[in-house]
Motif scaffolding. Structure first.
Motif, PDB file in Angstrom:
ATOM      1  N   ILE A 105      25.119  42.561  48.704  1.00  0.00           N
ATOM      2  CA  ILE A 105      25.749  41.384  47.688  1.00  0.00           C
ATOM      3  C   ILE A 105      26.956  41.704  47.236  1.00  0.00           C
ATOM      4  O   ILE A 105      27.882  40.859  47.345  1.00  0.00           O
ATOM      5  N   ALA A 106      27.339  42.934  46.981  1.00  0.00           N
ATOM      6  CA  ALA A 106      28.776  43.497  46.580  1.00  0.00           C
ATOM      7  C   ALA A 106      29.382  43.132  47.534  1.00  0.00           C
ATOM      8  O   ALA A 106      30.697  42.722  47.488  1.00  0.00           O
ATOM      9  N   LEU A 133      42.970  35.079  52.158  1.00  0.00           N
ATOM     10  CA  LEU A 133      43.677  34.869  53.241  1.00  0.00           C
ATOM     11  C   LEU A 133      43.969  33.271  53.546  1.00  0.00           C
ATOM     12  O   LEU A 133      45.045  33.030  53.967  1.00  0.00           O
ATOM     13  N   ALA A 134      43.182  32.356  53.181  1.00  0.00           N
ATOM     14  CA  ALA A 134      43.218  31.071  53.185  1.00  0.00           C
ATOM     15  C   ALA A 134      44.322  30.693  52.284  1.00  0.00           C
ATOM     16  O   ALA A 134      45.270  29.914  52.847  1.00  0.00           O
ATOM     17  N   ALA A 135      44.591  31.103  51.263  1.00  0.00           N
ATOM     18  CA  ALA A 135      45.618  30.987  50.220  1.00  0.00           C
ATOM     19  C   ALA A 135      47.163  31.168  50.928  1.00  0.00           C
ATOM     20  O   ALA A 135      47.906  30.605  50.792  1.00  0.00           O
ATOM     21  N   LEU A 169      33.938  39.884  50.672  1.00  0.00           N
ATOM     22  CA  LEU A 169      34.271  39.244  51.847  1.00  0.00           C
ATOM     23  C   LEU A 169      34.600  37.569  51.561  1.00  0.00           C
ATOM     24  O   LEU A 169      35.713  37.541  51.963  1.00  0.00           O
ATOM     25  N   VAL A 170      33.928  37.241  50.749  1.00  0.00           N
ATOM     26  CA  VAL A 170      34.181  35.680  50.334  1.00  0.00           C
ATOM     27  C   VAL A 170      35.429  35.727  49.528  1.00  0.00           C
ATOM     28  O   VAL A 170      36.264  34.999  49.703  1.00  0.00           O
ATOM     29  N   GLN A 171      35.859  36.959  48.791  1.00  0.00           N
ATOM     30  CA  GLN A 171      36.977  36.937  48.058  1.00  0.00           C
ATOM     31  C   GLN A 171      38.260  37.318  48.951  1.00  0.00           C
ATOM     32  O   GLN A 171      39.366  36.453  48.871  1.00  0.00           O
ATOM     33  N   GLN A 172      38.069  37.832  50.093  1.00  0.00           N
ATOM     34  CA  GLN A 172      39.080  38.206  50.917  1.00  0.00           C
ATOM     35  C   GLN A 172      39.428  36.990  51.821  1.00  0.00           C
ATOM     36  O   GLN A 172      40.286  36.616  52.158  1.00  0.00           O
TER      37      GLN A 172
END
Length: 151
Positions: A99-100, A112-114, A105-108
């Motif tokens: 889960i961590a 990256l999208a930003a 991964l979602v945060q990265q």
């Protein structure tokens, strides 16, 4: 002192109920049952000289007690619960680690999208090619009277 109630008649019919007798329950007479073998007759002389004669009765033998286990069942169940919990702890540790890692991964991906979107915006703003495909309106003379635009 209290007035009589005129609504009730002076004499009233009374019904008397007599109790019904209970019939006794018929019980079958007890029939003595002879033992399979005739026990031996024993005579005992008491200290005062009297003689008592009767059948010798063998004392009832209790059923053998089941052998107790060396360790109680409760202790075994507690130990098995501890072993099961220990086996599950590794899986729980892996689950929290997964889960961590998924959250990281979602945060990265969001960062990256930003960065990519911000770079695209910067290229659009700072590109050397002027207006491409836009509509340009040249206002030569504008008069505003009483908060109303006149061209």
């Amino acid at each position: 002192m209290y007035p009589d109630n005129p609504g009730l008649p002076a004499e009233r019919a009374v019904t008397v109920h007599q109790p019904a007798p209970i019939t006794p329950v018929q019980v079958a007479p007890l029939v003595p049952v002879q033992p399979g073998t005739i026990p031996a007759v024993a005579s005992i002389v008491l200290p005062d000289g009297r003689v008592v004669t009767g059948y010798a009765i063998e004392p009832a033998k209790p059923e053998p007690v089941a052998a107790k286990p060396v360790v109680s069942r409760t202790a075994v169940n507690i130990a098995l619960g501890g072993v099961g919990f220990g086996a599950v702890c590794g899986g729980l540790l892996l689950l929290t680690t997964f889960i961590a890692a998924l959250a990281a991964l979602v945060q990265q991906l969001i960062i990256l999208a930003a960065v990519i979107f911000g770079g695209w915006i910067a290229v659009q703003i700072f590109s050397a090619s002027g207006h491409s495909g836009g509509t340009t309106v040249n206002i030569r003379k504008a008069v505003i009277k009483r908060n109303h635009f006149h061209s």
